[in-house]
Enzyme design. Structure first.
Site, PDB file in Angstrom:
ATOM      1  N   SER A 148      39.953  32.453  40.414  1.00 39.51           N
ATOM      2  CA  SER A 148      40.784  32.524  41.621  1.00 39.51           C
ATOM      3  C   SER A 148      39.959  32.230  42.870  1.00 39.51           C
ATOM      4  O   SER A 148      40.419  31.541  43.789  1.00 39.51           O
ATOM      5  CB  SER A 148      41.461  33.896  41.743  1.00 39.51           C
ATOM      6  OG  SER A 148      40.501  34.940  41.822  1.00 39.51           O
ATOM      7  N   TYR A 149      38.746  32.742  42.909  1.00 39.92           N
ATOM      8  CA  TYR A 149      37.840  32.493  44.037  1.00 39.92           C
ATOM      9  C   TYR A 149      37.517  31.005  44.134  1.00 39.92           C
ATOM     10  O   TYR A 149      37.569  30.410  45.218  1.00 39.92           O
ATOM     11  CB  TYR A 149      36.567  33.313  43.829  1.00 39.92           C
ATOM     12  CG  TYR A 149      35.538  33.206  44.921  1.00 39.92           C
ATOM     13  CD1 TYR A 149      35.768  33.750  46.179  1.00 39.92           C
ATOM     14  CD2 TYR A 149      34.307  32.595  44.683  1.00 39.92           C
ATOM     15  CE1 TYR A 149      34.798  33.677  47.179  1.00 39.92           C
ATOM     16  CE2 TYR A 149      33.334  32.524  45.674  1.00 39.92           C
ATOM     17  CZ  TYR A 149      33.593  33.069  46.917  1.00 39.92           C
ATOM     18  OH  TYR A 149      32.639  32.992  47.900  1.00 39.92           O
TER      19      TYR A 149
END
Length: 255
Positions: free
Chosen positions: A157-158
């Site tokens: 996600s990062y």
């Protein structure tokens, strides 16, 4: 005399706490730049204001704002413009994410955390700062990560948020070039207070990590990362736009 005397920078996540944001705030303050620093922890922002104003004689405006909320961002940008009368630089550093989870372990809420605090926050700040940056022929420096460039484990996600920020920055460089605004990205590998704690707790793992960095160290938030951001906002870098500066001590080689 500093190269940014009388100029104004917004630095997200710029409070005191041993991270990249504090290094950025210090580097810009040393050049005489007045600052608007944003974040979620008001005490860290107030602590930063007190130290920066005392040491460097600049004016610092602390603003508690949630970057994922467009109304809060718009209000913060408006307050900066009212307080200082101008905005010269926008430095988007703040980001929150669920690091350490594999892709299949992520929930939608985990992904939303990264996307909203990352892509949306950068989008909102860029959108609302644009009119002021156009007036000053200013600069934008956004932060991405080797997590996205190199597909690091447990960072889905990062990495997705950071690569989205890189793409948006390149488009802004194209669209805002005629306005005299340059937009660039830094992907840093930095020594932070959290990393220093990890070094103490896991010295062998830290040594292994250092072994993969040709420079033999992590970057310094102020003297390495902060100074590069200062350069990208200076007249010396006015013809540099749409670029990703990989600051990883030689471990982030890319074509």
């Amino acid at each position: 005399m500093g190269k940014f005397d009388g100029k104004v920078a917004i630095i997200t996540g710029g409070g005191k706490g041993g991270g990249i944001g504090w290094g950025l705030s210090t580097a810009f303050a040393k050049e005489g730049c007045n600052l608007a620093i944003t974040g979620r922890n008001l005490q860290k922002l107030e602590d930063a204001k007190a130290e920066l104003e005392e040491k460097y004689g600049v004016k610092v405006l602390p603003l508690q704002a949630d970057g994922s909320d467009e109304e809060q961002v718009a209000a913060a940008v408006k307050k900066v413009a009212e307080e200082f009368g101008r905005i010269d630089f926008l430095i988007n550093n703040a980001q929150n994410s669920a690091s350490g989870l594999t892709l299949v372990e992520h929930s939608k809420e985990d992904f939303d955390k990264a996307i909203y605090s990352g892509i949306y926050a950068v989008f909102f700040y860029m959108k609302h700062c644009h009119p002021y940056l156009k007036e000053t022929k200013g600069s934008v420096v956004n932060f991405a990560s080797g997590a996205g460039l190199f597909g690091r484990f447990g960072q889905s996600s990062y990495a997705a948020a950071k690569e989205g920020i890189r793409g948006m920055t390149r488009v802004a460089a194209t669209e805002w070039g005629p306005d005299g605004i340059n937009c660039n990205v830094i992907c840093p590998l930095v020594m932070t207070s959290q990393l220093a704690k990890w070094k103490e707790e896991y010295p062998e793992a830290y040594a292994k990590q250092i072994g993969g960095i040709p420079a033999g160290r992590f970057g310094d938030a102020e003297s390495d990362i902060g100074r590069t951001a200062v350069f990208l906002c200076s007249e010396d870098a006015s013809y540099i736009s749409g670029e990703t500066i990989t600051m990883q001590g030689g471990s982030g080689l890319r074509p």
